[in-house]
Design an enzyme around this catalytic site. Structure first.
Site, PDB file in Angstrom:
ATOM      1  N   LYS A  79       5.402  -5.863  -1.615  1.00 17.36           N
ATOM      2  CA  LYS A  79       6.860  -5.842  -1.492  1.00 17.36           C
ATOM      3  C   LYS A  79       7.324  -5.664  -0.047  1.00 17.36           C
ATOM      4  O   LYS A  79       8.111  -6.430   0.455  1.00 17.36           O
ATOM      5  CB  LYS A  79       7.419  -4.729  -2.380  1.00 17.36           C
ATOM      6  CG  LYS A  79       8.934  -4.615  -2.354  1.00 17.36           C
ATOM      7  CD  LYS A  79       9.573  -5.809  -3.014  1.00 17.36           C
ATOM      8  CE  LYS A  79      11.071  -5.819  -2.868  1.00 17.36           C
ATOM      9  NZ  LYS A  79      11.612  -7.180  -3.074  1.00 17.36           N
ATOM     10  N   CYS A 103       0.810  -1.199   0.000  1.00 17.03           N
ATOM     11  CA  CYS A 103       0.000   0.000   0.000  1.00 17.03           C
ATOM     12  C   CYS A 103       0.858   1.270   0.000  1.00 17.03           C
ATOM     13  O   CYS A 103       1.992   1.250   0.419  1.00 17.03           O
ATOM     14  CB  CYS A 103      -0.943   0.022   1.193  1.00 17.03           C
ATOM     15  SG  CYS A 103      -0.119  -0.258   2.760  1.00 17.03           S
TER      16      CYS A 103
HETATM   17  N1  GLU Z   1      -6.736  -1.389   6.452  1.00 20.56           N
HETATM   18  C1  GLU Z   1      -7.032  -0.563   5.317  1.00 20.56           C
HETATM   19  C2  GLU Z   1      -7.899  -1.279   4.311  1.00 20.56           C
HETATM   20  O1  GLU Z   1      -8.017  -2.481   4.321  1.00 20.56           O
HETATM   21  C3  GLU Z   1      -5.762  -0.040   4.658  1.00 20.56           C
HETATM   22  C4  GLU Z   1      -5.010  -1.093   3.940  1.00 20.56           C
HETATM   23  C5  GLU Z   1      -3.743  -0.524   3.322  1.00 20.56           C
HETATM   24  O2  GLU Z   1      -2.832  -0.204   4.107  1.00 20.56           O
HETATM   25  O3  GLU Z   1      -3.688  -0.435   2.078  1.00 20.56           O
HETATM   26  O4  GLU Z   1      -8.474  -0.619   3.488  1.00 20.56           O
END
Ligand code: GLU
Length: 560
Positions: free
Chosen positions: A555, A2
């Site tokens: 990654k 992310c």
């Molecule tokens: N926990 C959030 C979600 O599932 C963020 C995930 C992330 O860090 O991309 O949307």
């Protein structure tokens, strides 16, 4: 894993954020979205790659921020994709991380009449913030305290002002000539003055200024790393390119090590705990094999996700944490525990400016060059090289190597590896057993991981002597077993190979496909892993998978 990217400045902010997010793509993601300010925040979202987002919008905003999501809470769909907006449209935000107490907060908010459109923990954050009262600064401070878990956040307020904060998840801000950039990954930022946020910092970004709120002290430092735009060159994928970059990476790591006083780091320690996750853990296992043989030193190896510091750390005890990205959440958690007990940490990482690099007492940087493919290859070899180097120093030996010859031998060796027939044989298999002894078992754990993560084949790495204690029951005439023997004792696995053959199974000895005798035993692990890396790469291609971005993986794993 992310990514968050934001921009406020004179350029087209939507385009800046698109460009920024594209530099975060290598981390792995399943959907993405951008919020831009044009008389209120507008939102664009898409499932899949960034190409699915609109490539422009019908205005030229000066404020925008975006997100590449790697789903942790809630499936991959448009509703769950960030940015998320509060029920009253007051706030819009993007979030990296996981909120552990999201369900409890959500229940409370539902009781208050708030309804939710997504299944994410992120929508809980934005609605909680909207429900808090007071000045924005105070509401954000309260929010920080109420959230349990990890987060980095860019929060847009309806006026167009932006707020950023973080806990256990990296976030950086950069002041450049043309505006303010925000990113969860330093390597995606261009030249300017950089500040990496600390937990509990609260920063407001307006059209004209960066304002430190709530006791935050911003200390901008010149950031000199130019963004490298990466290209594949003659290669089809980054994974293959990176395997071929292994010799260069080791040469650079060697030159770097020569300039460091590595011996000094170890002066006061004779007990080591080696800690990592995934591939980095496997390099720790190789490290353990080297260090355990040296008298005077105690060493053990632990998985970061399974490690807890339970008692006082002795002064002679050094924790050596290996993390390619320096952002691995499981490692950061362990590092924080170690620091709470006043322990000392040596970090081995490929990312000099990472979060972990700021926590560690000592650092060794592998100079393998940026690794973009999700499956680590060249960085693993560089980590193993570092452990060989350390073990030589602890043996009180000078690290003698003809590096030019070593690199030439390695290059020639890689060029000669031919895994074609093996790939054709294995591509149809849905499970594989790999056998070896001693250090080779540690290598096979890594080989197995490559085959699992890239080729989606179930693999069972085993100590060869253990096969007869149960797993031999799986062997029949359709079985193919991969063996590895990097020692000079050619007959080491003969007994077990015969046991397999007697039951109709086929054994393929990787060490017979390549010539490991060209290199001394000490360095063989680096050479021996490469046929496995290439094999997993080509099997993925044959099966039509993208080796650079295996499904469900990212990654750098910035969540626990
Ligand atoms: N926990 C959030 C979600 O599932 C963020 C995930 C992330 O860090 O991309 O949307």
């Amino acid at each position: 894993m992310c990514g968050i990217y934001g921009y406020v400045g004179k350029n087209d902010a939507y385009q800046e954020v698109l460009k920024g997010l594209s530099r975060l793509q290598y981390r792995g993601y399943d959907s993405s979205g951008i919020a831009y300010f044009n008389d209120g925040f507008k939102i664009k979202k898409a499932i899949g790659t960034l190409d699915n987002l609109p490539q422009s919008v019908n205005c030229t905003p000066n404020i925008a921020f975006g997100h590449t999501r790697w789903a942790t809470n809630g499936e991959v769909n448009i509703d769950n994709t960030h940015p998320h907006i509060s029920y009253n449209k007051e706030f819009v935000l993007v979030h990296n991380g996981i909120i552990k107490n999201a369900d409890i907060i959500k229940e409370d908010l539902i009781k208050k009449g708030i309804s939710f459109y997504s299944h994410t923990d992120t929508e809980v954050i934005v609605n909680l913030l909207a429900c808090l009262s007071g000045k924005i600064e105070n509401r954000l401070e309260k929010l920080y305290k109420l959230l349990d878990g990890s987060f980095s956040l860019i929060i847009g307020y309806k006026s167009g002002d932006i707020y950023i904060m973080k806990k256990f998840s990296p976030l950086n801000i950069l002041k450049a000539d043309d505006g303010i950039y925000i990113s969860s990954d330093v390597s995606s930022l261009k030249d300017g003055f950089l500040y990496s946020l600390n937990d509990n910092d609260l920063i407001m970004i307006t059209k004209n200024d960066v304002i430190a709120l709530a006791n935050t002290k911003i200390d901008f430092k010149m950031h000199v790393n130019k963004i490298k735009e990466f290209s594949l060159g003659r290669f089809k994928n980054y994974m293959l390119k990176e395997i071929f970059e292994t010799p260069k990476g080791i040469e650079k790591t060697y030159n770097y090590l020569q300039k460091q006083n590595v011996r000094k780091i170890f002066k006061h320690f004779n007990e080591f705990t080696l800690i990592g996750c995934g591939t980095a853990y496997h390099s720790c296992l190789i490290g353990e094999e080297y260090l355990i043989k040296i008298p005077k030193y105690k060493v053990k190896c632990c998985l970061a996700s399974n490690y807890r510091v339970l008692k006082k750390i002795k002064r002679n005890h050094l924790h050596i944490i290996v993390s390619q990205s320096g952002e691995t959440a499981d490692c950061i958690k362990v590092a924080e525990q170690i620091k709470n007990f006043n322990g000392k940490i040596l970090l081995i990482t490929n990312e000099e400016t990472s979060t972990m690099a700021q926590i560690a007492d000592y650092k060794i940087i592998t100079r393998a060059g940026k690794e973009l493919a999700v499956a680590s290859t060249k960085t693993y070899c560089a980590q193993v090289f570092v452990f060989i180097y350390i073990s030589q120093l602890l043996l009180n030996k000078k690290f003698t190597i003809n590096i030019k010859k070593f690199i030439n031998d390695l290059e020639e060796y890689i060029n000669k590896i031919n895994v074609k027939s093996l790939v054709n044989k294995l591509k149809e298999k849905d499970k594989l057993i790999l056998i070896g002894k001693d250090i080779d078992y540690a290598l096979l754990l890594e080989a197995s991981l490559k085959i699992r993560e890239i080729d989606y084949i179930y693999t069972i790495p085993m100590y060869s002597g253990e096969l007869k204690h149960g797993t031999l029951s799986l062997i029949d005439k359709d079985s193919v077993i991969i063996s590895l023997n990097t020692s000079s004792d050619k007959s080491k696995l003969d007994v077990v190979k015969n046991e397999i053959k007697s039951r109709g199974g086929e054994v393929i000895a990787i060490d017979e496909m390549v010539d490991l005798s060209i290199i001394s035993e000490r360095f063989r692990p680096i050479f021996a892993i490469i046929p496995f890396q290439l094999m997993s790469y080509y099997i993925a291609l044959k099966k039509g998978f993208n080796p650079d971005m295996p499904r469900n993986l990212a990654k750098s794993v910035t969540v626990e």
